[in-house]
Design a protein around this motif. Structure first.
Motif, mmCIF file in Angstrom:
data_model
loop_
_atom_site.group_PDB
_atom_site.id
_atom_site.type_symbol
_atom_site.label_atom_id
_atom_site.label_comp_id
_atom_site.label_asym_id
_atom_site.label_seq_id
_atom_site.Cartn_x
_atom_site.Cartn_y
_atom_site.Cartn_z
ATOM 1 N N GLU A 119 30.835 20.518 18.990
ATOM 2 C CA GLU A 119 30.395 21.655 19.780
ATOM 3 C C GLU A 119 29.132 22.255 19.192
ATOM 4 O OE1 GLU A 119 33.530 24.469 20.011
ATOM 5 O OE2 GLU A 119 34.754 23.253 21.371
ATOM 6 N N GLY A 120 28.331 22.835 20.058
ATOM 7 C CA GLY A 120 27.117 23.509 19.617
ATOM 8 C C GLY A 120 26.580 24.385 20.727
ATOM 9 N N THR A 121 25.293 24.710 20.643
ATOM 10 C CA THR A 121 24.637 25.503 21.687
ATOM 11 C C THR A 121 23.368 24.797 22.117
ATOM 12 O OG1 THR A 121 23.440 26.797 20.026
ATOM 13 C CG2 THR A 121 25.540 27.688 20.804
ATOM 14 N N ASP A 122 22.948 25.051 23.363
ATOM 15 C CA ASP A 122 21.709 24.439 23.837
ATOM 16 C C ASP A 122 20.546 25.414 23.693
ATOM 17 O OD1 ASP A 122 21.894 26.273 25.909
ATOM 18 O OD2 ASP A 122 22.338 24.782 27.460
ATOM 19 N N HIS A 123 19.388 25.057 24.282
ATOM 20 C CA HIS A 123 18.172 25.849 24.115
ATOM 21 C C HIS A 123 18.275 27.229 24.743
ATOM 22 C CE1 HIS A 123 18.056 23.665 27.890
ATOM 23 N NE2 HIS A 123 17.210 24.558 28.362
ATOM 24 N N GLU A 124 19.266 27.419 25.629
ATOM 25 C CA GLU A 124 19.461 28.729 26.253
ATOM 26 C C GLU A 124 20.642 29.488 25.657
ATOM 27 O OE1 GLU A 124 19.748 27.924 30.419
ATOM 28 O OE2 GLU A 124 17.564 27.740 30.654
ATOM 29 N N GLY A 125 21.189 28.944 24.559
ATOM 30 C CA GLY A 125 22.285 29.615 23.889
ATOM 31 C C GLY A 125 23.648 29.361 24.487
ATOM 32 N N ARG A 126 23.743 28.445 25.443
ATOM 33 C CA ARG A 126 25.026 28.143 26.068
ATOM 34 C C ARG A 126 25.832 27.190 25.189
ATOM 35 N NH1 ARG A 126 22.474 26.242 31.730
ATOM 36 N NH2 ARG A 126 21.429 24.943 30.170
ATOM 37 N N ARG A 127 27.153 27.368 25.196
ATOM 38 C CA ARG A 127 28.034 26.479 24.446
ATOM 39 C C ARG A 127 28.056 25.119 25.127
ATOM 40 N NH1 ARG A 127 28.981 27.752 19.518
ATOM 41 N NH2 ARG A 127 30.827 26.406 19.584
ATOM 42 N N VAL A 128 27.904 24.061 24.328
ATOM 43 C CA VAL A 128 27.936 22.696 24.852
ATOM 44 C C VAL A 128 28.795 21.836 23.939
ATOM 45 C CG1 VAL A 128 25.661 22.835 25.942
ATOM 46 C CG2 VAL A 128 25.853 22.055 23.571
ATOM 47 N N THR A 129 29.303 20.745 24.483
ATOM 48 C CA THR A 129 29.956 19.702 23.693
ATOM 49 C C THR A 129 29.223 18.396 23.927
ATOM 50 O OG1 THR A 129 31.512 19.165 25.467
ATOM 51 C CG2 THR A 129 32.215 20.811 23.833
ATOM 52 N N THR A 130 29.149 17.573 22.905
ATOM 53 C CA THR A 130 28.461 16.296 23.029
ATOM 54 C C THR A 130 29.079 15.290 22.068
ATOM 55 O OG1 THR A 130 26.283 15.215 23.035
ATOM 56 C CG2 THR A 130 26.706 16.818 21.285
ATOM 57 N N ASN A 131 28.969 14.022 22.394
ATOM 58 C CA ASN A 131 29.423 12.961 21.497
ATOM 59 C C ASN A 131 28.302 12.573 20.556
ATOM 60 O OD1 ASN A 131 32.029 12.696 22.502
ATOM 61 N ND2 ASN A 131 31.387 11.298 24.126
ATOM 62 N N VAL A 132 28.615 12.456 19.281
ATOM 63 C CA VAL A 132 27.651 12.004 18.284
ATOM 64 C C VAL A 132 28.213 10.767 17.588
ATOM 65 C CG1 VAL A 132 26.670 14.295 17.922
ATOM 66 C CG2 VAL A 132 28.575 13.526 16.494
ATOM 67 N N GLY A 143 19.611 12.037 31.668
ATOM 68 C CA GLY A 143 20.014 12.566 30.372
ATOM 69 C C GLY A 143 21.354 12.033 29.948
ATOM 70 N N ARG A 144 21.544 11.847 28.637
ATOM 71 C CA ARG A 144 22.815 11.375 28.121
ATOM 72 C C ARG A 144 23.842 12.482 28.215
ATOM 73 N NH1 ARG A 144 19.135 9.298 24.474
ATOM 74 N NH2 ARG A 144 19.467 11.022 23.051
ATOM 75 N N LYS A 145 25.088 12.105 28.092
ATOM 76 C CA LYS A 145 26.164 13.093 28.170
ATOM 77 C C LYS A 145 25.947 14.175 27.119
ATOM 78 C CE LYS A 145 29.628 9.896 29.927
ATOM 79 N NZ LYS A 145 30.939 9.272 29.706
ATOM 80 N N GLY A 146 26.004 15.391 27.544
ATOM 81 C CA GLY A 146 25.873 16.496 26.619
ATOM 82 C C GLY A 146 24.445 16.837 26.290
ATOM 83 N N ALA A 147 23.478 16.052 26.849
ATOM 84 C CA ALA A 147 22.071 16.308 26.532
ATOM 85 C C ALA A 147 21.571 17.519 27.300
ATOM 86 C CB ALA A 147 21.236 15.098 26.875
#
Length: 294
Positions: free
Chosen positions: A28-41, A290-294
């Protein structure tokens, strides 16, 4: 001329499995607008390779096909020789080690004193003289049809992969004419090509009629490994280094880069290309979603 079907993904011998356990992790993290996101790494884990009783190297890898990675690394380092009898390949998942055993006694202590850090994204290591073993190498002048190149590029770029799932990874594909056969991925392109080399060694696969496709740069390291494997054609979406081009010309390797849509550039082995496809009839490569979560 008929190009390979783009939706036919079922005939690889080995293909990426983006859903495989332990290769990626959801964070989990945040994107450029501060929204919570999940992504696979992509996961990274160490793998220590032994040859008989000697520890050779610890590589950072995604962890799939450790036996092929170990065999290919040792083969491409010249530590496994033609005619060596491999008596065992033992992987211990808990200890994160692979032990390759040969009938021949081995001792590469002196060779290991000389290391070259390569340009691989996960920092590859080459032991000894990087050019050792290339003396007298002259690859077969295998003809290459441009229709094969276009078909391979379109097919490989649409194959489900860890790159499309999570990014931060390189792919290498062993191909025959217009058909991709074995598709390996890893955090470093050197690992991906070593897995191909290991599979070819384990399965006793001929190299003279094959094409090696990589998503990474065409560096001296990639050219040397391809030549040591006996593969006469190396192609990539990416660009070249000057030393890579120079070595390719010396050993007779057909070197093709910047393969995207209608376009490619050949800087070595132009005389082996058969231009049987009209570039204007090849669809331009669509912009990647865009990739998932990008």
């Amino acid at each position: 001329m008929q190009l390979a079907r783009l939706d036919d993904t079922g005939d690889y011998i080995i293909a990426p499995d983006p859903s495989a356990a332990r290769l990626t992790r959801c964070v989990e993290g945040t994107d450029h607008e501060g929204r919570r996101v999940t992504t696979n790494v992509v996961e990274e884990r160490p793998l220590t390779i032994f040859l008989n009783g000697q520890e050779i190297v610890t590589a950072m890898t995604i962890g799939d096909y450790p036996d092929y990675l170990a065999l290919g690394f040792l083969r491409n380092q010249g530590m496994l020789q033609a005619g060596d009898e491999i008596t065992g390949v033992d992987y211990d998942e808990e200890l994160e080690t692979v032990v390759v055993r040969t009938a021949r006694q081995t001792d590469y202590e002196e060779k290991m004193r000389k290391k070259t850090r390569t340009s691989g994204c996960a920092v590859g290591t080459v032991f000894g003289d990087m050019m050792a073993g290339l003396e007298g190498v002259r690859l077969p002048a295998t003809p290459v049809r441009t229709s094969w190149l276009y078909a391979l590029s379109a097919r490989i770029n649409r194959t489900p992969s860890l790159y499309l799932e999570a990014g931060a990874i390189h792919g290498t594909v062993l191909c025959h004419q217009d058909k991709p056969l074995v598709y390996m991925e890893d955090v470093g392109r050197h690992n991906a090509v070593d897995k191909i080399a290991g599979w070819m060694l384990a399965e006793n696969v001929a190299a003279a009629d094959k094409i090696l496709y990589t998503t990474g740069r065409l560096t001296s390291e990639m050219v040397i490994k391809t030549a040591m494997m006996g593969i006469p054609v190396l192609a990539s979406r990416s660009g070249f280094t000057a030393w890579g081009v120079e070595i390719a010309k010396e050993v007779g390797l057909t070197l093709i880069g910047r393969m995207k849509g209608q376009r490619f550039m050949c800087l070595s082995g132009e005389d082996r290309l058969t231009r049987d496809a009209n570039p204007r009839e090849i669809a331009e490569e669509p912009r990647r979603a865009g990739r998932k979560g990008a």
